[in-house]
Design an enzyme around this catalytic site. Sequence first.
Site, mmCIF file in Angstrom:
data_model
loop_
_atom_site.group_PDB
_atom_site.id
_atom_site.type_symbol
_atom_site.label_atom_id
_atom_site.label_comp_id
_atom_site.label_asym_id
_atom_site.label_seq_id
_atom_site.Cartn_x
_atom_site.Cartn_y
_atom_site.Cartn_z
ATOM 1 C CG HIS A 10 44.434 26.530 76.298
ATOM 2 N ND1 HIS A 10 44.559 28.026 76.627
ATOM 3 C CD2 HIS A 10 43.431 26.193 77.464
ATOM 4 C CE1 HIS A 10 43.835 28.472 77.507
ATOM 5 N NE2 HIS A 10 43.284 27.272 78.082
ATOM 6 C CD GLU A 24 43.638 24.804 80.177
ATOM 7 O OE1 GLU A 24 44.604 25.715 80.427
ATOM 8 O OE2 GLU A 24 42.282 25.202 80.270
ATOM 9 C CG HIS A 79 39.123 26.416 79.465
ATOM 10 N ND1 HIS A 79 40.115 26.857 78.843
ATOM 11 C CD2 HIS A 79 38.066 26.553 78.375
ATOM 12 C CE1 HIS A 79 39.961 27.697 77.719
ATOM 13 N NE2 HIS A 79 38.588 27.140 77.570
ATOM 14 C CD GLU A 141 38.921 27.252 84.009
ATOM 15 O OE1 GLU A 141 39.769 26.240 84.011
ATOM 16 O OE2 GLU A 141 39.241 28.165 83.480
HETATM 17 ZN ZN ZN Z 1 42.094 27.138 79.609
#
Ligand code: ZN
Length: 182
Positions: A10, A24, A79, A141
Site C-alpha cells: 500500500h 497498514e 502486509h 500478513e
Molecule cells: Zn495489505
Amino acid sequence: MFKLFLDPGHGGKDPGAVGNGMEEKDITLAIAKQIHDILTNHYRNVSVKMSRTTDKFVSLKERTDAANSWGATFFLSIHINSGNGTGFESYIYPEAGITTETYQKTIHQEVLKLNDLKDRGRKKADFHVLRESIMPALLTENGFIDTASDAKKMKQSSWIEDVAQGHVNGLAKAFGLKKKKR
Ligand SMILES: [Zn+2]
C-alpha cells in the site's frame, strides 16, 4: 549477489487495512525499512531495492515491473491483515513450485519465532505481486490491525524490530546469507 526486492504494501492514497488508530501502509513501511537496514548493515553480498521508501502510492504493476526489470532474486511483500482474526500467515502463488515452497517454510518459521503471534499457517493465493513477479515471491500478513491484541503489538517499536529480524533470519537461512566480518 542476493538481490532482494522488498515491497511494503500500500502507500499514499491507499492506506490498506485500518484499525485501532493505525493504517497498514505505515506499519508495512516501518517493517520493510528495518529489514532493509538489518540486511544492508549486517550481511554481505546483499542488495535491497524497495518498491517505496516513503508514503507514496505505487501500483501493483509498477511494483512487479520494477522487480522484474531489476532481476531480483526474491520478492518479499510485507502486509498487515484485517477482518477481526488474529495471528500471522504467509502466501505464495499456487503454482510457484517446490523451491518457493521451501523458502516460504523457512521464512515463515523464522518470523514466527520472533513475532509473538499465533500461526495461521502457510497459504497460497493468486495475488498480483506473487503471480506477476518472475522470481520466487512471498507475501507475509503480520497480524490483524483491527484486532486489539495484535494492534497493541504493532504500536511497539520493539515488535516492529522483532518482525523485521524474523524476516531477515528467514532470508539468511533460506539463501545462505553470510554476516559481514566486524
Ligand atoms: Zn495489505
